[in-house]
Design an enzyme around this catalytic site. Structure first.
Site, short mmCIF file in Angstrom:
data_model
loop_
_atom_site.label_atom_id
_atom_site.label_comp_id
_atom_site.label_asym_id
_atom_site.label_seq_id
_atom_site.Cartn_x
_atom_site.Cartn_y
_atom_site.Cartn_z
CB CYS A 94 -0.98 -0.01 1.17
SG CYS A 94 -0.24 0.23 2.79
CB CYS A 168 0.28 1.62 -3.83
SG CYS A 168 0.50 -0.02 -4.53
CB CYS A 172 3.03 -1.02 -6.94
SG CYS A 172 3.72 -2.67 -6.67
#
Length: 211
Positions: A94, A168, A172
């Site tokens: 996250c 996220c 990522c």
């Protein structure tokens, strides 16, 4: 870029703090035959720098840096075939690694036991685990143990078989050969504990269903 395992020597540990020097020496002994001492020192010092950037309390940083560097080196060893990979690995990501990913990881560790290796990380990690997440974990009879918010690193992604993202988005990094799954969990920040519903609703799925 970090040096290759057992590759050319890199400069020795720059930080001459006695505690860090001792940790580097002990870690080098543990990784004898896997990584060169210079490689271990590199990961330890880089881990310390990454954690220092957002640390609110610095007194325990060397110890936390040791745990972080160990996690990274172990992941690198498994991804490079230098250590056995006995079970699938799941990585929860996250933004702050202080709420959703910590909660999902703790629940998954309890559910999967020794059948899955579970990690968590954040793209912009917080300085501490969110109090709401800690309260929910306590109510569920879980403990974050020695977990702490940590930044996302490429060797941990490479070791993962499945990367589960929790809000996220594009932050990522995508690495080929990894399976990416998104779980829709609400952000815990600012949640009113008195008015929340069953905390289990935050668990987006089962890692055992993804194997």
């Amino acid at each position: 870029m970090p040096p290759a395992p057992l590759g050319p020597s890199t400069p020795p540990l720059r930080n001459t703090d006695p505690v860090l020097v001792r940790i580097a020496r002990d870690m080098a002994q543990r990784y004898t035959g896997v990584f060169a001492p210079e490689t271990v020192a590199y990961f330890l010092e880089e881990s310390l720098e990454l954690l220092s950037a957002r640390a609110a309390i610095t007194i325990y940083l060397p110890v936390i840096a040791e745990r972080f560097a160990t996690e990274r080196l172990d992941a690198l060893a498994r991804s490079e075939g230098l250590a056995p990979k006995t079970v699938p690995e799941v990585l929860f990501v996250c933004t702050e690694n202080s709420g959703r990913s910590q909660l999902a990881a703790a629940l998954s560790r309890r559910e999967a036991a020794d059948d899955v290796r579970v990690h968590s990380a954040g793209t912009l990690p917080s300085a501490w685990i969110d109090p709401v997440a800690l309260r929910l974990l306590d109510e569920l009879g879980l403990s974050p143990d020695e977990e702490f918010p940590k930044p996302l690193t490429r060797e941990v992604i490479r070791a993962a078989d499945i990367v589960i993202t929790l809000g996220c988005g594009d932050a990522c990094p995508a690495i080929s050969g990894r399976r990416y799954v998104d779980w829709d969990l609400p952000d815990l920040k600012g949640l009113d504990l008195e008015s929340r519903t069953d905390p289990l609703r935050f668990h987006g799925g089962s890692v055992l269903d993804l194997r």
